[in-house]
Enzyme design. Structure first.
Site, PDB file in Angstrom:
ATOM      1  N   ASN A   1       0.662  -1.285   0.222  1.00 22.05           N
ATOM      2  CA  ASN A   1       0.185  -0.234  -0.091  1.00 22.05           C
ATOM      3  C   ASN A   1       0.733   1.264   0.234  1.00 22.05           C
ATOM      4  O   ASN A   1       0.097   2.175  -0.252  1.00 22.05           O
ATOM      5  CB  ASN A   1      -1.166   0.312   0.725  1.00 22.05           C
ATOM      6  CG  ASN A   1      -0.315  -0.449   2.693  1.00 22.05           C
ATOM      7  OD1 ASN A   1       0.905  -0.499   2.550  1.00 22.05           O
ATOM      8  ND2 ASN A   1      -1.687   0.256   3.638  1.00 22.05           N
TER       9      ASN A   1
ATOM     10  N   LYS B   1      12.267  -7.336   1.236  1.00 21.90           N
ATOM     11  CA  LYS B   1      11.437  -8.349   0.818  1.00 21.90           C
ATOM     12  C   LYS B   1      10.340  -7.120   0.365  1.00 21.90           C
ATOM     13  O   LYS B   1       9.642  -7.521   0.852  1.00 21.90           O
ATOM     14  CB  LYS B   1      11.134  -9.258   1.155  1.00 21.90           C
ATOM     15  CG  LYS B   1      10.395 -10.100  -0.497  1.00 21.90           C
ATOM     16  CD  LYS B   1       9.356 -11.019   0.352  1.00 21.90           C
ATOM     17  CE  LYS B   1       7.700 -10.574   0.253  1.00 21.90           C
ATOM     18  NZ  LYS B   1       7.011 -10.654  -0.397  1.00 21.90           N
ATOM     19  N   PRO B   2       9.882  -6.451  -0.905  1.00 21.22           N
ATOM     20  CA  PRO B   2       8.795  -6.041  -1.509  1.00 21.22           C
ATOM     21  C   PRO B   2       7.700  -6.366  -1.447  1.00 21.22           C
ATOM     22  O   PRO B   2       8.048  -8.040  -1.574  1.00 21.22           O
ATOM     23  CB  PRO B   2       9.136  -5.116  -2.482  1.00 21.22           C
ATOM     24  CG  PRO B   2      10.424  -5.395  -3.283  1.00 21.22           C
ATOM     25  CD  PRO B   2      10.983  -6.476  -2.316  1.00 21.22           C
TER      26      PRO B   2
ATOM     27  N   SER C   1      -0.205  -7.651   7.451  1.00 20.10           N
ATOM     28  CA  SER C   1      -0.808  -7.547   8.277  1.00 20.10           C
ATOM     29  C   SER C   1      -0.460  -8.016  10.259  1.00 20.10           C
ATOM     30  O   SER C   1      -0.155  -8.803  10.316  1.00 20.10           O
ATOM     31  CB  SER C   1      -2.143  -8.984   7.667  1.00 20.10           C
ATOM     32  OG  SER C   1      -0.869  -9.732   7.167  1.00 20.10           O
TER      33      SER C   1
ATOM     34  N   GLU D   1       4.837  -3.635  12.269  1.00 17.71           N
ATOM     35  CA  GLU D   1       3.979  -2.599  11.766  1.00 17.71           C
ATOM     36  C   GLU D   1       2.551  -2.826  11.354  1.00 17.71           C
ATOM     37  O   GLU D   1       2.481  -3.318   9.835  1.00 17.71           O
ATOM     38  CB  GLU D   1       4.558  -1.102  10.888  1.00 17.71           C
ATOM     39  CG  GLU D   1       5.646  -0.376  11.288  1.00 17.71           C
ATOM     40  CD  GLU D   1       4.793   0.652  12.799  1.00 17.71           C
ATOM     41  OE1 GLU D   1       4.546   1.119  13.162  1.00 17.71           O
ATOM     42  OE2 GLU D   1       6.175   1.464  13.598  1.00 17.71           O
TER      43      GLU D   1
ATOM     44  N   CYS E   1      -2.876   1.372   6.806  1.00 22.32           N
ATOM     45  CA  CYS E   1      -3.011   0.964   8.889  1.00 22.32           C
ATOM     46  C   CYS E   1      -3.960   1.792   8.928  1.00 22.32           C
ATOM     47  O   CYS E   1      -4.298   1.265  10.482  1.00 22.32           O
ATOM     48  CB  CYS E   1      -1.772   0.924   8.497  1.00 22.32           C
ATOM     49  SG  CYS E   1      -0.561   1.738   8.188  1.00 22.32           S
TER      50      CYS E   1
ATOM     51  N   GLU F   1       8.599   3.565  13.698  1.00 23.42           N
ATOM     52  CA  GLU F   1       8.941   4.315  12.956  1.00 23.42           C
ATOM     53  C   GLU F   1       9.440   5.240  12.836  1.00 23.42           C
ATOM     54  O   GLU F   1       8.110   6.057  13.288  1.00 23.42           O
ATOM     55  CB  GLU F   1       8.408   3.082  11.278  1.00 23.42           C
ATOM     56  CG  GLU F   1       8.950   1.550  11.891  1.00 23.42           C
ATOM     57  CD  GLU F   1       9.144   1.056  10.488  1.00 23.42           C
ATOM     58  OE1 GLU F   1       7.773   1.609   9.359  1.00 23.42           O
ATOM     59  OE2 GLU F   1       9.378  -0.015  10.279  1.00 23.42           O
TER      60      GLU F   1
END
Ligand code: NAP
Length: 496
Positions: free
Chosen positions: A166, A189-190, A246, A267, A301, A475
């Site tokens: 997202n 890792k995207p 998630s 997160e 989120c 973060e």
């Protein structure tokens, strides 16, 4: 080894920002297995790239590279690392249009939002480049006169980062910039849906002078994600995992990291309450809600998931919201007039439809939206729902779509209890002009972040993160740097 054949369709000013292999040890990496997976444009369903689908050996090679690069990178001064990261920051700014184009094509969000995300992503690079110069240790007043007690801050080591679709750029820089700035090396890792933005960032990192092995990108489709995750979690050389996604996958990674006792940042999901008290400036509340709810088509989120409005103003507020929502333009993110782009995939639309259908079956009513014509199969008409109740699925789970369910409440005590009645605790919003209430409610809400009389609050200088099952760690801000540092206590005796 770039598959430039599709690059024409992406209309980039700098075509070399389109890459379709992983980035390992300072080289484009097609993967030892030779597999590929397709990246599709959610607005059209068209395939826009075929990228390397990696296997565990590729991930181990990336960790090998990150481990080998670590001693040299951590040995550099903060000032030297800062200079490279500042160049990376400037390059991201210089290529904002191309990065935004890649993002809109693979993720769907409108170009204006994509550009805003790229600049937001860049802000973390600049902030942490500067902040790492201030990773101060301490000298503690000693209880013994012949001793000095020192605290050193040291980079934790090799870091793994797993990021969601997202925010394809910002979730990478929010993790990697602090890690790199303090001297860690990284394997990212995207998400399957959004590898192209990550690879363009790697290309700009190369141009900025990030040495081979310091920043690595591994790729995989959804089926490969679990295998890639297992390698990143089980390799003892990886000392920290930072994950955004998630709660379900976060829980799994938490378990997988237990055997090697890795430091974790998680997160995770949210279920944000957005509370409007009768004493609020309703126009400001509407403005805040429009920004927070419909950005990224509701796929954030921190998206308000439950809108609680005090009964005295609920009808007026719902109508004001419906009037605004009716004017939203839905469509391809490439069109200048689009305000709400497509959802990421058909399954996302099905989830939103299911939440809506269940709410309607339990007595909620649509004021505007749902049922309207949308320009593409995965576009969802922004919808305002009244008469929502806490027992509905739409109140208990993250909807992740452009549906705004309105709940009515009577008292401050009642709404605080309703807002906190969730296992999540990421963001919360409320609007009120009563200063006593502002302090009471800000303290009472169980959330990592509370926005008072505002719909937008994320920036690089403030700590972002959740409580309860929304995650661990923070973060951004100086707190985000601490996540990548270890504390070493050194005692020196015999000094007198
Ligand atoms: P997701 O399914 O959990 O995926 C996130 C990342 O984890 C992706 O890279 C995914 O790869 C990977 N992954 C999936 N299964 C894995 C496994 N078994 N092992 C290792 N990696 C695995 O979440 P999403 O649908 O992409 O993102 C939406 C969620 O992220 C929402 O719940 C949202 O609230 C949350 N989010 C939280 C924040 C925050 O800061 N708290 C920010 C943004 C989003 P694939 O894509 O290849 O499956």
């Amino acid at each position: 080894m770039t598959g430039g054949s599709r690059v024409g369709t992406l209309a980039l000013k700098d075509p070399s920002l389109f890459q379709d292999n992983g980035w390992v040890n300072g080289a484009w990496w097609p993967g030892v297995g030779g597999g590929r997976f397709e990246v599709t444009d959610p607005a059209t369903g068209e395939s826009i790239a075929s990228v390397a689908n990696m296997v565990p050996q590729d991930v181990s090679a990336a960790i090998d590279a990150a481990a080998a690069a670590l001693p040299g990178w951590r040995a550099r001064s903060a000032k030297e690392r800062c200079a490279i990261l500042k160049t990376w920051h400037s390059l991201i700014h210089a290529h904002v249009d191309d990065l935004a184009m890649l993002m809109t094509r693979e993720q769907g969000k409108p170009l204006t939002e994509a550009k805003a995300e790229v600049l937001y992503a860049a802000s973390f690079v600049e902030w942490f480049a500067e902040e790492a110069k201030r990773a101060y240790g301490e000298i503690i007043p000693s209880p013994a006169s012949d001793r000095e007690l020192l605290v050193f801050k040291e980079p934790i080591g090799v870091v793994a980062a797993i990021t969601p679709w997202n925010f394809p750029a910002a979730m990478i820089t929010r993790k990697c910039a602090p890690a790199l700035a303090v001297g860690c090396t990284v394997v990212v890792k995207p998400a399957e849906a959004t590898p192209l933005t990550a690879l363009a960032l790697a290309e700009l990192g190369r141009r900025a002078g990030l040495p081979a092995g310091v920043f690595n990108v591994v790729l995989g489709d959804a089926a490969a994600a679990a295998r890639i995750g297992e390698v990143l979690c089980s390799d003892t050389r990886v000392r920290k995992l930072s994950f955004t996604g998630s709660t379900e996958v976060g829980r799994l990674l938490y378990r997988q990291c237990a055997p090697s006792i890795k430091k974790l940042s998680l997160e995770l999901g949210g279920n944000a309450p957005f509370i409007v008290f009768a004493d609020a400036d309703l126009a400001a509340a509407i403005e805040g809600l429009m920004a927070a709810k419909f950005r990224n088509a509701g796929q954030t989120c921190i998206c308000p998931n439950r809108i609680f409005v005090q009964s005295a103003v609920v009808d007026r507020f719902a109508q004001m919201l419906a009037d605004k929502v009716a004017g939203l333009r839905v469509g391809s993110g490439l069109l200048a007039e689009t305000q709400v782009g497509p959802l990421i995939e058909a399954a996302a639309v099905e989830k939103v439809e299911a939440h809506l259908a269940e709410a309607l079956s339990q007595g909620a009513r649509v004021l505007v939206g749902e049922g309207g014509d949308t320009p593409a199969a995965v576009c969802f008409e922004p919808t305002v729902l009244v008469g929502a109740t806490p027992s509905m699925q739409i109140a208990r789970e993250e909807t992740f779509g452009p549906v705004a369910p309105i709940f009515s409440f009577e008292s401050e005590e009642e709404v605080v209890e309703l807002a906190n009645a969730t296992e999540f605790g990421l963001a919360a919003y409320f609007f009120s002009r009563d200063v006593g209430r502002v302090f009471r409610v800000a303290r009472a809400l169980e959330a990592g972040m509370v926005a008072v009389n505002a719909g937008a609050f994320s920036n690089e200088v403030a700590p972002f993160g959740g409580v309860k099952q929304s995650g661990l760690g923070r973060e951004g801000a100086r707190h985000g740097m601490d996540e990548y540092l270890e504390i070493k206590y050194v005692t020196m005796a015999g000094l007198r």
